[in-house]
Design a protein around this motif. Structure first.
Motif, PDB file in Angstrom:
ATOM      1  N   MET A   1      16.503 -72.870-100.814  1.00  0.00           N
ATOM      2  CA  MET A   1      17.821 -73.349-101.150  1.00  0.00           C
ATOM      3  C   MET A   1      18.621 -73.535 -99.860  1.00  0.00           C
ATOM      4  O   MET A   1      18.570 -72.700 -98.970  1.00  0.00           O
ATOM      5  CB  MET A   1      18.523 -72.331-102.056  1.00  0.00           C
ATOM      6  CG  MET A   1      19.967 -72.709-102.293  1.00  0.00           C
ATOM      7  SD  MET A   1      21.097 -71.370-102.743  1.00  0.00           S
ATOM      8  CE  MET A   1      21.241 -70.430-101.265  1.00  0.00           C
ATOM      9  N   GLU A   2      19.353 -74.641 -99.774  1.00  0.00           N
ATOM     10  CA  GLU A   2      20.231 -74.882 -98.641  1.00  0.00           C
ATOM     11  C   GLU A   2      21.556 -75.392 -99.179  1.00  0.00           C
ATOM     12  O   GLU A   2      21.583 -76.232-100.083  1.00  0.00           O
ATOM     13  CB  GLU A   2      19.614 -75.915 -97.694  1.00  0.00           C
ATOM     14  CG  GLU A   2      20.417 -76.089 -96.417  1.00  0.00           C
ATOM     15  CD  GLU A   2      19.707 -76.958 -95.394  1.00  0.00           C
ATOM     16  OE1 GLU A   2      18.626 -76.551 -94.922  1.00  0.00           O
ATOM     17  OE2 GLU A   2      20.235 -78.037 -95.103  1.00  0.00           O
ATOM     18  N   LYS A   3      22.653 -74.851 -98.647  1.00  0.00           N
ATOM     19  CA  LYS A   3      23.979 -75.246 -99.111  1.00  0.00           C
ATOM     20  C   LYS A   3      24.934 -75.241 -97.930  1.00  0.00           C
ATOM     21  O   LYS A   3      24.804 -74.418 -97.025  1.00  0.00           O
ATOM     22  CB  LYS A   3      24.465 -74.266-100.183  1.00  0.00           C
ATOM     23  CG  LYS A   3      25.803 -74.642-100.779  1.00  0.00           C
ATOM     24  CD  LYS A   3      26.172 -73.741-101.930  1.00  0.00           C
ATOM     25  CE  LYS A   3      27.512 -74.186-102.487  1.00  0.00           C
ATOM     26  NZ  LYS A   3      27.960 -73.360-103.584  1.00  0.00           N
ATOM     27  N   GLU A   4      25.897 -76.170 -97.953  1.00  0.00           N
ATOM     28  CA  GLU A   4      26.924 -76.187 -96.921  1.00  0.00           C
ATOM     29  C   GLU A   4      28.203 -75.569 -97.481  1.00  0.00           C
ATOM     30  O   GLU A   4      28.613 -75.879 -98.598  1.00  0.00           O
ATOM     31  CB  GLU A   4      27.222 -77.604 -96.433  1.00  0.00           C
ATOM     32  CG  GLU A   4      28.246 -77.597 -95.304  1.00  0.00           C
ATOM     33  CD  GLU A   4      28.502 -78.970 -94.720  1.00  0.00           C
ATOM     34  OE1 GLU A   4      29.653 -79.416 -94.779  1.00  0.00           O
ATOM     35  OE2 GLU A   4      27.535 -79.566 -94.211  1.00  0.00           O
ATOM     36  N   VAL A   5      28.789 -74.694 -96.684  1.00  0.00           N
ATOM     37  CA  VAL A   5      30.019 -74.002 -97.055  1.00  0.00           C
ATOM     38  C   VAL A   5      31.050 -74.299 -95.977  1.00  0.00           C
ATOM     39  O   VAL A   5      30.728 -74.253 -94.788  1.00  0.00           O
ATOM     40  CB  VAL A   5      29.776 -72.471 -97.143  1.00  0.00           C
ATOM     41  CG1 VAL A   5      31.065 -71.721 -97.367  1.00  0.00           C
ATOM     42  CG2 VAL A   5      28.757 -72.146 -98.212  1.00  0.00           C
ATOM     43  N   ILE A   6      32.276 -74.608 -96.378  1.00  0.00           N
ATOM     44  CA  ILE A   6      33.365 -74.748 -95.410  1.00  0.00           C
ATOM     45  C   ILE A   6      34.120 -73.436 -95.407  1.00  0.00           C
ATOM     46  O   ILE A   6      34.687 -73.024 -96.420  1.00  0.00           O
ATOM     47  CB  ILE A   6      34.297 -75.921 -95.762  1.00  0.00           C
ATOM     48  CG1 ILE A   6      33.512 -77.228 -95.746  1.00  0.00           C
ATOM     49  CG2 ILE A   6      35.475 -75.970 -94.784  1.00  0.00           C
ATOM     50  CD1 ILE A   6      34.294 -78.434 -96.219  1.00  0.00           C
ATOM     51  N   CYS A   7      34.122 -72.783 -94.275  1.00  0.00           N
ATOM     52  CA  CYS A   7      34.716 -71.460 -94.148  1.00  0.00           C
ATOM     53  C   CYS A   7      36.245 -71.552 -94.157  1.00  0.00           C
ATOM     54  O   CYS A   7      36.838 -72.398 -93.492  1.00  0.00           O
ATOM     55  CB  CYS A   7      34.238 -70.797 -92.859  1.00  0.00           C
ATOM     56  SG  CYS A   7      34.916 -69.143 -92.641  1.00  0.00           S
ATOM     57  N   LEU A   8      36.872 -70.641 -94.895  1.00  0.00           N
ATOM     58  CA  LEU A   8      38.326 -70.588 -94.994  1.00  0.00           C
ATOM     59  C   LEU A   8      38.910 -69.315 -94.395  1.00  0.00           C
ATOM     60  O   LEU A   8      40.093 -69.063 -94.548  1.00  0.00           O
ATOM     61  CB  LEU A   8      38.748 -70.681 -96.470  1.00  0.00           C
ATOM     62  CG  LEU A   8      38.237 -71.893 -97.246  1.00  0.00           C
ATOM     63  CD1 LEU A   8      38.635 -71.796 -98.707  1.00  0.00           C
ATOM     64  CD2 LEU A   8      38.756 -73.170 -96.630  1.00  0.00           C
ATOM     65  N   SER A   9      38.097 -68.534 -93.688  1.00  0.00           N
ATOM     66  CA  SER A   9      38.575 -67.238 -93.207  1.00  0.00           C
ATOM     67  C   SER A   9      39.384 -67.322 -91.917  1.00  0.00           C
ATOM     68  O   SER A   9      40.045 -66.369 -91.557  1.00  0.00           O
ATOM     69  CB  SER A   9      37.409 -66.262 -93.040  1.00  0.00           C
ATOM     70  OG  SER A   9      36.535 -66.701 -92.026  1.00  0.00           O
ATOM     71  N   VAL A  18      23.916 -72.771 -95.023  1.00  0.00           N
ATOM     72  CA  VAL A  18      23.290 -71.522 -95.451  1.00  0.00           C
ATOM     73  C   VAL A  18      21.937 -71.865 -96.044  1.00  0.00           C
ATOM     74  O   VAL A  18      21.832 -72.707 -96.932  1.00  0.00           O
ATOM     75  CB  VAL A  18      24.151 -70.798 -96.503  1.00  0.00           C
ATOM     76  CG1 VAL A  18      23.514 -69.475 -96.895  1.00  0.00           C
ATOM     77  CG2 VAL A  18      25.569 -70.588 -95.994  1.00  0.00           C
ATOM     78  N   GLN A  19      20.911 -71.209 -95.514  1.00  0.00           N
ATOM     79  CA  GLN A  19      19.563 -71.433 -96.019  1.00  0.00           C
ATOM     80  C   GLN A  19      18.984 -70.090 -96.440  1.00  0.00           C
ATOM     81  O   GLN A  19      19.002 -69.127 -95.667  1.00  0.00           O
ATOM     82  CB  GLN A  19      18.696 -72.085 -94.960  1.00  0.00           C
ATOM     83  CG  GLN A  19      17.335 -72.489 -95.472  1.00  0.00           C
ATOM     84  CD  GLN A  19      16.574 -73.332 -94.456  1.00  0.00           C
ATOM     85  OE1 GLN A  19      16.835 -73.280 -93.261  1.00  0.00           O
ATOM     86  NE2 GLN A  19      15.629 -74.100 -94.944  1.00  0.00           N
ATOM     87  N   GLU A  20      18.477 -70.040 -97.668  1.00  0.00           N
ATOM     88  CA  GLU A  20      17.841 -68.823 -98.150  1.00  0.00           C
ATOM     89  C   GLU A  20      16.400 -68.818 -97.656  1.00  0.00           C
ATOM     90  O   GLU A  20      15.604 -69.692 -98.011  1.00  0.00           O
ATOM     91  CB  GLU A  20      17.890 -68.744 -99.672  1.00  0.00           C
ATOM     92  CG  GLU A  20      17.428 -67.404-100.205  1.00  0.00           C
ATOM     93  CD  GLU A  20      17.740 -67.220-101.682  1.00  0.00           C
ATOM     94  OE1 GLU A  20      17.777 -66.066-102.113  1.00  0.00           O
ATOM     95  OE2 GLU A  20      17.927 -68.225-102.395  1.00  0.00           O
ATOM     96  N   GLU A  25      17.777 -63.066 -98.583  1.00  0.00           N
ATOM     97  CA  GLU A  25      17.856 -63.187 -97.123  1.00  0.00           C
ATOM     98  C   GLU A  25      18.322 -64.602 -96.768  1.00  0.00           C
ATOM     99  O   GLU A  25      17.771 -65.574 -97.269  1.00  0.00           O
ATOM    100  CB  GLU A  25      16.488 -62.923 -96.485  1.00  0.00           C
ATOM    101  CG  GLU A  25      15.956 -61.523 -96.721  1.00  0.00           C
ATOM    102  CD  GLU A  25      16.748 -60.463 -95.978  1.00  0.00           C
ATOM    103  OE1 GLU A  25      17.143 -60.725 -94.814  1.00  0.00           O
ATOM    104  OE2 GLU A  25      16.975 -59.385 -96.555  1.00  0.00           O
ATOM    105  N   PHE A  26      19.318 -64.677 -95.873  1.00  0.00           N
ATOM    106  CA  PHE A  26      19.910 -65.964 -95.550  1.00  0.00           C
ATOM    107  C   PHE A  26      20.009 -66.175 -94.049  1.00  0.00           C
ATOM    108  O   PHE A  26      20.160 -65.224 -93.287  1.00  0.00           O
ATOM    109  CB  PHE A  26      21.328 -66.063 -96.157  1.00  0.00           C
ATOM    110  CG  PHE A  26      21.355 -65.898 -97.647  1.00  0.00           C
ATOM    111  CD1 PHE A  26      21.173 -66.983 -98.479  1.00  0.00           C
ATOM    112  CD2 PHE A  26      21.556 -64.653 -98.221  1.00  0.00           C
ATOM    113  CE1 PHE A  26      21.196 -66.843 -99.859  1.00  0.00           C
ATOM    114  CE2 PHE A  26      21.581 -64.498 -99.591  1.00  0.00           C
ATOM    115  CZ  PHE A  26      21.404 -65.591-100.417  1.00  0.00           C
ATOM    116  N   GLN A  27      19.941 -67.442 -93.645  1.00  0.00           N
ATOM    117  CA  GLN A  27      20.218 -67.855 -92.269  1.00  0.00           C
ATOM    118  C   GLN A  27      21.469 -68.714 -92.299  1.00  0.00           C
ATOM    119  O   GLN A  27      21.665 -69.508 -93.227  1.00  0.00           O
ATOM    120  CB  GLN A  27      19.075 -68.689 -91.696  1.00  0.00           C
ATOM    121  CG  GLN A  27      17.908 -67.891 -91.209  1.00  0.00           C
ATOM    122  CD  GLN A  27      16.902 -68.792 -90.501  1.00  0.00           C
ATOM    123  OE1 GLN A  27      16.860 -70.000 -90.726  1.00  0.00           O
ATOM    124  NE2 GLN A  27      16.089 -68.200 -89.649  1.00  0.00           N
TER     125      GLN A  27
END
Length: 123
Positions: A1-9, A18-20, A25-27
């Motif tokens: 699984m691979e997903k793009e996240v836009i960080c808001l922190s 993010v790749q599982e 376990e993620f990279q």
């Protein structure tokens, strides 16, 4: 699984991929700070949001009053919380910060009023 996240922190707004690599376990690639990886991990494993809504009152002058959660709540609780809020009716006066739901579903999240009514103009 691979997903793009836009960080808001933080203000960087990093686009983190993010790749599982194996179950649980993620990279992470693209985070410019440590908070980005934490945010991306939480967004993938248990996303949370602050909820804002309105609750009905017993006043014709102010028929609804705004409320919000005092911290982010897991997304799986949002719809049930909104159903409860939209069925609820509170009596005025109300004060900003007043808790109307405490520790919703044992999440540690409270729902608070975000506007004082009637306004205290120092009279």
């Amino acid at each position: 699984m691979e997903k793009e996240v836009i960080c808001l922190s933080c203000p960087n707004g990093c686009h983190i991929t993010v790749q599982e690599t194996s179950p649980g376990e993620f990279q992470f690639q693209g985070a410019k700070c440590e908070r980005g990886e934490v945010y991306a991990y939480e967004e993938i494993t248990d996303p949370k949001r602050v909820v804002t809504a309105v609750v009905q009152t017993d006043s014709e002058e102010m028929p609804y009053i705004p409320v919000k959660t005092d911290k982010p709540i897991p997304k799986r609780y949002i719809n049930p919380l909104l159903v409860q809020l939209y069925k609820q009716k509170i009596s005025l006066p109300a004060k900003c910060g007043q808790v109307i739901i405490q520790n919703y579903m044992e999440t540690g999240v409270n729902v608070v009023i975000t506007r004082t009514f009637p306004l205290d103009l120092g009279k």
